[in-house]
Design a protein around this motif. Structure first.
Motif, PDB file in Angstrom:
ATOM      1  N   GLU B 117      17.241 -62.430  -9.245  1.00  0.00           N
ATOM      2  CA  GLU B 117      18.454 -61.621  -9.453  1.00  0.00           C
ATOM      3  C   GLU B 117      18.294 -60.208  -8.932  1.00  0.00           C
ATOM      4  O   GLU B 117      19.256 -59.448  -8.910  1.00  0.00           O
ATOM      5  N   TYR B 118      17.062 -59.789  -8.552  1.00  0.00           N
ATOM      6  CA  TYR B 118      16.856 -58.404  -8.139  1.00  0.00           C
ATOM      7  C   TYR B 118      17.589 -58.020  -6.868  1.00  0.00           C
ATOM      8  O   TYR B 118      18.197 -56.962  -6.799  1.00  0.00           O
ATOM      9  N   PRO B 120      20.456 -58.605  -5.405  1.00  0.00           N
ATOM     10  CA  PRO B 120      21.807 -58.046  -5.571  1.00  0.00           C
ATOM     11  C   PRO B 120      21.823 -56.740  -6.363  1.00  0.00           C
ATOM     12  O   PRO B 120      22.651 -55.860  -6.115  1.00  0.00           O
ATOM     13  N   VAL B 121      20.860 -56.573  -7.308  1.00  0.00           N
ATOM     14  CA  VAL B 121      20.808 -55.325  -8.085  1.00  0.00           C
ATOM     15  C   VAL B 121      20.464 -54.154  -7.174  1.00  0.00           C
ATOM     16  O   VAL B 121      21.003 -53.063  -7.311  1.00  0.00           O
ATOM     17  N   HIS B 123      21.249 -53.852  -4.109  1.00  0.00           N
ATOM     18  CA  HIS B 123      22.470 -53.503  -3.379  1.00  0.00           C
ATOM     19  C   HIS B 123      23.401 -52.675  -4.223  1.00  0.00           C
ATOM     20  O   HIS B 123      23.986 -51.691  -3.772  1.00  0.00           O
ATOM     21  N   GLN B 124      23.521 -53.065  -5.500  1.00  0.00           N
ATOM     22  CA  GLN B 124      24.390 -52.302  -6.415  1.00  0.00           C
ATOM     23  C   GLN B 124      23.858 -50.883  -6.615  1.00  0.00           C
ATOM     24  O   GLN B 124      24.627 -49.916  -6.663  1.00  0.00           O
ATOM     25  N   PHE B 125      22.528 -50.758  -6.731  1.00  0.00           N
ATOM     26  CA  PHE B 125      21.935 -49.440  -6.947  1.00  0.00           C
ATOM     27  C   PHE B 125      22.186 -48.524  -5.750  1.00  0.00           C
ATOM     28  O   PHE B 125      22.536 -47.349  -5.899  1.00  0.00           O
ATOM     29  N   ASN B 126      22.031 -49.090  -4.551  1.00  0.00           N
ATOM     30  CA  ASN B 126      22.290 -48.294  -3.355  1.00  0.00           C
ATOM     31  C   ASN B 126      23.745 -47.861  -3.287  1.00  0.00           C
ATOM     32  O   ASN B 126      24.059 -46.723  -2.915  1.00  0.00           O
ATOM     33  N   ALA B 127      24.618 -48.746  -3.680  1.00  0.00           N
ATOM     34  CA  ALA B 127      26.048 -48.412  -3.690  1.00  0.00           C
ATOM     35  C   ALA B 127      26.325 -47.299  -4.697  1.00  0.00           C
ATOM     36  O   ALA B 127      27.102 -46.364  -4.435  1.00  0.00           O
ATOM     37  N   PHE B 128      25.650 -47.366  -5.850  1.00  0.00           N
ATOM     38  CA  PHE B 128      25.844 -46.346  -6.870  1.00  0.00           C
ATOM     39  C   PHE B 128      25.347 -44.977  -6.384  1.00  0.00           C
ATOM     40  O   PHE B 128      25.965 -43.951  -6.623  1.00  0.00           O
TER      41      PHE B 128
END
Lengths: 219, 327
Positions: B117-118, B120-121, B123-128
């Protein structure tokens, strides 16, 4: 001039005036005071030729106020003794009035003065007609003008220097919230000059040993 | 280390399963290529043979049809063989991070699941992070103060109390009225005497005589205290002749001046308003009426090095010698 109190040092048996002064210097040095030059007082007693119409009086010249002569006039009641501050030419005026006022005695006090914060301490030997009379210690506290307020300070410092208990209250002429004036100092000196040597014998109350030790550790 | 050995053995097993089917598939590919090659050579030669003789057209068409059927059969066989190759036998490709790589090698299922699951996380962190950069740009553009951002340290007692806006009084009459309101609070002055002298602009000199002890000269700008000088009782008695450029000639008063300036800083930088700090300062100053006869609360003596207890505590107003004061 702040509150000034004059104490008389009582000589112990066999002690000379010079030895007393040396002992006093040692005690004053122990408090942390430092020497700040010399001082000199000169007092003259003028006797009125006609006591019914004129009064006796003392003059006091001091090196602390070189252009001033303090004149204190006697009165039957002590509270009414008046003190006048005059300029130094007053002495030449008194010479012209010598038919009315005869100079009888002259007292001199010489010594080293010490400074401790805002205290001035002046131990000196009183001489008259070339002979030593007694030893005095004058303590002046410059910030205060009411002896009732600052008497605890005098009591604490004087007890150590004189090595005896000091009265809880200031001298009578300074009581009742009277503001200090130079006449009070002159009055104290006049009282000492006119005091006989034997009258002070029972006045001395040695300081308790615990108090001396406590003071020594603090100083 | 044991995990790595186990992973290697597992990979070996999986490869052993895959290799025969891959070999068969390659053989099918070779058959397909051979049948396609013979078909295209027939088509290129046409009805003429190598000897130069011509073949019958019907026979030629039947040969081509036969070869086409072989080609189709080989293609179907290859397709079926490829479909039979097991898919997802290898783990998905992950970013080469140390901890994550180690998690992939972990035996527990929870760690494996988390490792899967890491990505996609990330990717989300970079987006944040990108979103935060854009937000900071916007807040800077709109002059937002740093105190509004989330990284500001909050005081222990909750929200910091803000000082109310400063009152500015220009006219002498308004100032006199304001000052009288300040001073006419019961027990604030006691037996202190106050004199006011108008100076330049909005500056005033306030001379306060503490009962038979000292004179305190306060320079006020509006109602804010700018400077404090403490002098002896008979020094500069007349307010019009006060020398504000020099300290007192008395050592005790010079010390008290220093203490007064320290108290001024203490009260000014507290959360009190100007009026409240001014009143507190007056209360503190009033405690000096016992300067010459109060004992030090710590050493219980009057004199230390020839000085009375010149320090007064800012909160309790109790007398101490400077060396005996409590911190």
């Amino acid at each position: 001039m702040g509150v000034t109190v004059v104490f008389q040092w009582e000589l112990v048996d066999g002690q000379t005036h010079q030895q007393a002064i040396q002992e006093l210097h040692g005690r004053i040095n122990n408090t942390g005071a430092v020497q700040e030059g010399k001082f000199y007082y000169e007092s003259k007693f003028y006797q009125a030729s006609d006591s019914a119409t004129t009064r006796d009086f003392y003059t006091l010249k001091t090196s602390e106020y070189p252009v001033t002569v303090f004149a204190r006039v006697d009165d039957s009641t002590k509270d009414k003794n008046s003190c006048i501050q005059c300029d130094s030419p007053m002495e030449s005026l008194l010479v012209k009035l010598r038919e009315f006022f005869t100079p009888k005695r002259t007292f001199e006090i010489r010594g080293t003065r010490f400074k401790l914060a805002d205290f001035w301490i002046r131990p000196g030997i009183v001489t008259s007609s070339g002979s030593n009379k007694c030893v005095t210690i004058e303590i002046e506290y410059t910030p205060s003008y009411f002896a009732d307020d600052c008497w605890p300070l005098f009591s604490e410092l004087g007890s150590y220097i004189l090595n005896r208990q000091i009265d809880d209250k200031p001298p009578t002429l300074m009581e009742n919230n009277k503001q200090f004036n130079p006449g009070m100092m002159v009055q104290q000196y006049v009282e000492i000059f006119s005091r006989k040597a034997t009258t002070q014998a029972n006045f001395q109350q040695p300081m308790k040993q615990e108090q001396i030790q406590a003071y020594n550790t603090q100083m | 280390m044991a995990n790595i050995v186990q992973a290697h053995s597992r990979l070996k097993l999986e490869l052993e399963e895959l290799v025969p089917s891959l070999v068969e598939s390659l053989q099918k590919v070779q058959l397909l290529r051979h049948s396609a090659d013979s078909l295209f050579s027939n088509l290129s030669e046409g009805c003429l043979l190598k000897d130069g003789e011509e073949i019958d057209k019907d026979k030629y068409i039947s040969i081509v049809q036969e070869k086409l059927q072989i080609l189709v059969q080989n293609f179907n066989a290859l397709q079926t063989k490829i479909q039979k190759i097991p898919k997802n036998r290898f783990p998905p490709i992950v970013q080469p991070l140390g901890p994550l790589g180690m998690m992939m090698l972990d035996q527990s299922e929870a760690a494996k699941k988390a490792a899967l699951e890491y990505p996609p996380v990330f990717h989300q962190f970079n987006a944040f992070k990108d979103f935060h950069k854009i937000l900071e740009t916007y807040t800077y553009r709109n002059s937002r103060k740093r105190s509004t951002t989330s990284h500001q340290m909050q005081p222990a007692g909750g929200m910091r109390r803000k000082r109310p806006p400063r009152v500015i009084i220009d006219s002498p009459a308004a100032f006199k009225q304001h000052l009288s309101q300040l001073l006419h609070i019961p027990n604030i002055l006691g037996d202190m005497k106050v004199q006011v002298r108008e100076m330049f602009g909005n500056t005033r000199l306030l001379s306060i005589s503490v009962r038979r002890t000292l004179n305190c000269h306060i320079i006020l700008r509006h109602i804010q205290i700018e400077r404090v000088i403490v002098k002896g009782l008979l020094e500069d008695e007349n307010i019009d002749e006060v020398d504000l450029s020099e300290n007192s000639s008395l050592d005790t008063m010079t010390r008290i001046t220093e203490h007064a300036q320290a108290s001024l800083i203490f009260y000014s930088f507290s959360s009190l308003t100007d009026e409240e700090s001014f009143r507190k300062f007056l209360q503190w100053l009033r405690s000096y009426k016992t300067l010459f006869h109060a004992k030090c609360m710590r050493c219980k003596r009057h004199l230390v090095e020839g000085y009375p207890p010149t320090w007064r505590d800012f909160v309790t107003f109790q007398p101490y010698h400077f060396g005996c004061r409590s911190y």
